[in-house]
Design a protein around this motif. Structure first.
Motif, PDB file in Angstrom:
ATOM      1  N   LEU A  16      24.126 -74.384  44.868  1.00 26.54           N
ATOM      2  CA  LEU A  16      25.046 -75.186  45.554  1.00 26.54           C
ATOM      3  C   LEU A  16      25.765 -74.648  46.726  1.00 26.54           C
ATOM      4  O   LEU A  16      26.729 -73.711  46.537  1.00 26.54           O
ATOM      5  N   PHE A  17      25.523 -74.846  48.090  1.00 24.33           N
ATOM      6  CA  PHE A  17      26.310 -74.576  48.973  1.00 24.33           C
ATOM      7  C   PHE A  17      27.302 -75.278  49.298  1.00 24.33           C
ATOM      8  O   PHE A  17      26.977 -76.633  50.276  1.00 24.33           O
ATOM      9  N   ASP A  18      28.545 -75.118  49.289  1.00 27.73           N
ATOM     10  CA  ASP A  18      29.739 -76.124  49.473  1.00 27.73           C
ATOM     11  C   ASP A  18      30.561 -75.875  50.730  1.00 27.73           C
ATOM     12  O   ASP A  18      30.406 -74.614  51.178  1.00 27.73           O
ATOM     13  N   GLU A  19      30.748 -76.701  51.591  1.00 24.93           N
ATOM     14  CA  GLU A  19      31.748 -76.508  52.791  1.00 24.93           C
ATOM     15  C   GLU A  19      30.743 -75.994  53.738  1.00 24.93           C
ATOM     16  O   GLU A  19      31.109 -75.017  54.562  1.00 24.93           O
ATOM     17  N   ILE A  20      29.478 -76.486  53.933  1.00 20.53           N
ATOM     18  CA  ILE A  20      28.556 -75.910  54.792  1.00 20.53           C
ATOM     19  C   ILE A  20      29.076 -76.033  56.484  1.00 20.53           C
ATOM     20  O   ILE A  20      28.488 -75.321  57.243  1.00 20.53           O
ATOM     21  N   GLN A  21      30.029 -76.828  56.820  1.00 23.36           N
ATOM     22  CA  GLN A  21      30.326 -76.952  58.016  1.00 23.36           C
ATOM     23  C   GLN A  21      31.240 -75.519  58.289  1.00 23.36           C
ATOM     24  O   GLN A  21      31.035 -75.141  59.590  1.00 23.36           O
ATOM     25  N   GLU A  22      31.326 -74.754  57.462  1.00 22.97           N
ATOM     26  CA  GLU A  22      31.990 -73.522  57.730  1.00 22.97           C
ATOM     27  C   GLU A  22      31.007 -72.425  57.996  1.00 22.97           C
ATOM     28  O   GLU A  22      31.138 -71.268  58.569  1.00 22.97           O
ATOM     29  N   HIS A  23      29.606 -72.718  57.659  1.00 23.74           N
ATOM     30  CA  HIS A  23      28.595 -71.787  57.938  1.00 23.74           C
ATOM     31  C   HIS A  23      27.274 -72.534  57.881  1.00 23.74           C
ATOM     32  O   HIS A  23      26.317 -72.609  57.201  1.00 23.74           O
ATOM     33  N   PRO A  24      27.233 -73.523  59.139  1.00 17.62           N
ATOM     34  CA  PRO A  24      26.116 -74.444  59.216  1.00 17.62           C
ATOM     35  C   PRO A  24      24.804 -73.784  59.324  1.00 17.62           C
ATOM     36  O   PRO A  24      23.528 -74.660  59.107  1.00 17.62           O
ATOM     37  N   ASP A  25      24.456 -72.604  59.702  1.00 14.20           N
ATOM     38  CA  ASP A  25      23.259 -71.834  59.810  1.00 14.20           C
ATOM     39  C   ASP A  25      22.614 -71.935  58.455  1.00 14.20           C
ATOM     40  O   ASP A  25      21.337 -71.663  58.165  1.00 14.20           O
ATOM     41  N   ASN A  59      22.274 -80.640  34.215  1.00 13.26           N
ATOM     42  CA  ASN A  59      20.764 -80.657  34.295  1.00 13.26           C
ATOM     43  C   ASN A  59      20.225 -79.561  34.508  1.00 13.26           C
ATOM     44  O   ASN A  59      19.026 -79.178  34.610  1.00 13.26           O
ATOM     45  N   TYR A  60      21.125 -78.427  34.651  1.00 18.13           N
ATOM     46  CA  TYR A  60      20.697 -76.768  34.816  1.00 18.13           C
ATOM     47  C   TYR A  60      21.220 -75.882  33.916  1.00 18.13           C
ATOM     48  O   TYR A  60      22.515 -76.017  33.681  1.00 18.13           O
ATOM     49  N   LYS A  61      20.221 -74.903  33.668  1.00 21.72           N
ATOM     50  CA  LYS A  61      20.838 -73.746  32.831  1.00 21.72           C
ATOM     51  C   LYS A  61      21.614 -72.928  33.623  1.00 21.72           C
ATOM     52  O   LYS A  61      22.596 -72.383  32.899  1.00 21.72           O
ATOM     53  N   ASN A  62      21.637 -72.667  34.823  1.00 16.00           N
ATOM     54  CA  ASN A  62      21.988 -71.815  35.754  1.00 16.00           C
ATOM     55  C   ASN A  62      22.669 -72.550  37.289  1.00 16.00           C
ATOM     56  O   ASN A  62      21.695 -73.125  37.789  1.00 16.00           O
ATOM     57  N   ILE A  63      23.886 -72.292  37.455  1.00 22.77           N
ATOM     58  CA  ILE A  63      24.498 -72.799  38.683  1.00 22.77           C
ATOM     59  C   ILE A  63      24.908 -71.778  39.445  1.00 22.77           C
ATOM     60  O   ILE A  63      25.809 -70.629  38.979  1.00 22.77           O
ATOM     61  N   VAL A  64      24.447 -71.679  40.754  1.00 21.51           N
ATOM     62  CA  VAL A  64      24.823 -70.563  41.503  1.00 21.51           C
ATOM     63  C   VAL A  64      25.650 -71.623  42.489  1.00 21.51           C
ATOM     64  O   VAL A  64      25.270 -72.467  43.418  1.00 21.51           O
ATOM     65  N   TYR A  65      27.154 -71.300  42.496  1.00 24.30           N
ATOM     66  CA  TYR A  65      28.044 -72.093  43.464  1.00 24.30           C
ATOM     67  C   TYR A  65      28.589 -71.311  44.325  1.00 24.30           C
ATOM     68  O   TYR A  65      29.245 -70.241  44.098  1.00 24.30           O
ATOM     69  N   ILE A  66      28.419 -71.622  45.805  1.00 21.97           N
ATOM     70  CA  ILE A  66      28.898 -70.794  46.924  1.00 21.97           C
ATOM     71  C   ILE A  66      29.800 -71.689  47.581  1.00 21.97           C
ATOM     72  O   ILE A  66      29.265 -72.574  48.032  1.00 21.97           O
ATOM     73  N   ASN A  67      31.061 -71.545  47.797  1.00 26.92           N
ATOM     74  CA  ASN A  67      32.026 -72.304  48.845  1.00 26.92           C
ATOM     75  C   ASN A  67      32.335 -71.361  49.865  1.00 26.92           C
ATOM     76  O   ASN A  67      33.083 -70.474  49.783  1.00 26.92           O
ATOM     77  N   PHE A  68      31.727 -71.729  51.357  1.00 22.26           N
ATOM     78  CA  PHE A  68      32.188 -70.757  52.462  1.00 22.26           C
ATOM     79  C   PHE A  68      33.399 -70.962  52.894  1.00 22.26           C
ATOM     80  O   PHE A  68      33.713 -69.982  53.614  1.00 22.26           O
ATOM     81  N   ALA A  69      34.147 -71.958  52.564  1.00 25.22           N
ATOM     82  CA  ALA A  69      35.563 -72.025  53.071  1.00 25.22           C
ATOM     83  C   ALA A  69      36.469 -71.061  52.185  1.00 25.22           C
ATOM     84  O   ALA A  69      37.390 -70.609  52.689  1.00 25.22           O
ATOM     85  N   LEU A  70      36.227 -70.834  50.853  1.00 25.21           N
ATOM     86  CA  LEU A  70      37.040 -70.127  50.048  1.00 25.21           C
ATOM     87  C   LEU A  70      36.650 -68.526  49.785  1.00 25.21           C
ATOM     88  O   LEU A  70      37.403 -67.825  49.276  1.00 25.21           O
ATOM     89  N   GLU A  71      35.450 -68.423  49.843  1.00 26.96           N
ATOM     90  CA  GLU A  71      34.523 -67.183  49.599  1.00 26.96           C
ATOM     91  C   GLU A  71      33.950 -66.422  50.790  1.00 26.96           C
ATOM     92  O   GLU A  71      32.923 -66.797  51.048  1.00 26.96           O
ATOM     93  N   LYS A  72      34.696 -65.931  51.539  1.00 28.25           N
ATOM     94  CA  LYS A  72      34.202 -65.411  52.865  1.00 28.25           C
ATOM     95  C   LYS A  72      33.356 -64.291  52.703  1.00 28.25           C
ATOM     96  O   LYS A  72      32.377 -64.018  53.743  1.00 28.25           O
TER      97      LYS A  72
END
Length: 133
Positions: free
Chosen positions: A93-102, A44-57
């Motif tokens: 996409l903010f994944d694993e937000i439990q690692e950075h709930p703010d 559905n999107y031309k561009n995806i910004v994927y951030i995984n807070f557990a894997l990408e400090k």
């Protein structure tokens, strides 16, 4: 191979609603939340910004300058210059937000701005709602 899930139809309905708000998806661990969200985003999107807070400090400092869209997107691109934000064509996409709930505090700013769709996901075991402002 992708296995269709109930959430697939929900995500399509969410996107079709012109007044949709940023979304937080929570669920048990290892049930396919991320896989479903990424599958939806690719369709559905031309561009995806994927951030995984557990894997990408390196992304843990994206709120250092505030919760507004401009500060957050600037800090994301400072952490990873290869990331691009294309208004009306990007999903964040903010994944694993439990690692950075703010990060949930930014959702109101993203909704008001209206240039990017945002989906957050995290496991029910880790999300601490008392820490989300």
């Amino acid at each position: 191979m992708y296995f269709k899930r109930k959430i697939d139809d929900f995500l399509q309905e969410w996107k079709a609603d012109a007044k949709h708000k940023p979304l937080i998806i929570k669920g048990a661990r290892q049930i396919g939340k991320t896989e479903s969200i990424l599958h939806f985003a690719k369709q559905n999107y031309k561009n995806i910004v994927y951030i995984n807070f557990a894997l990408e400090k390196k992304f843990m400092q994206i709120l250092a300058d505030g919760y507004d869209v401009e500060s957050v997107t600037r800090n994301i691109t400072l952490a990873d210059p290869s990331i691009q934000f294309i208004p009306k064509e990007s999903i964040i996409l903010f994944d694993e937000i439990q690692e950075h709930p703010d990060v949930a505090t930014t959702l109101k700013s993203f909704h008001r701005d209206g240039n990017y769709d945002v989906i957050c996901s995290g496991s029910m075991l880790g999300i601490n709602y008392k820490r989300i402002h």
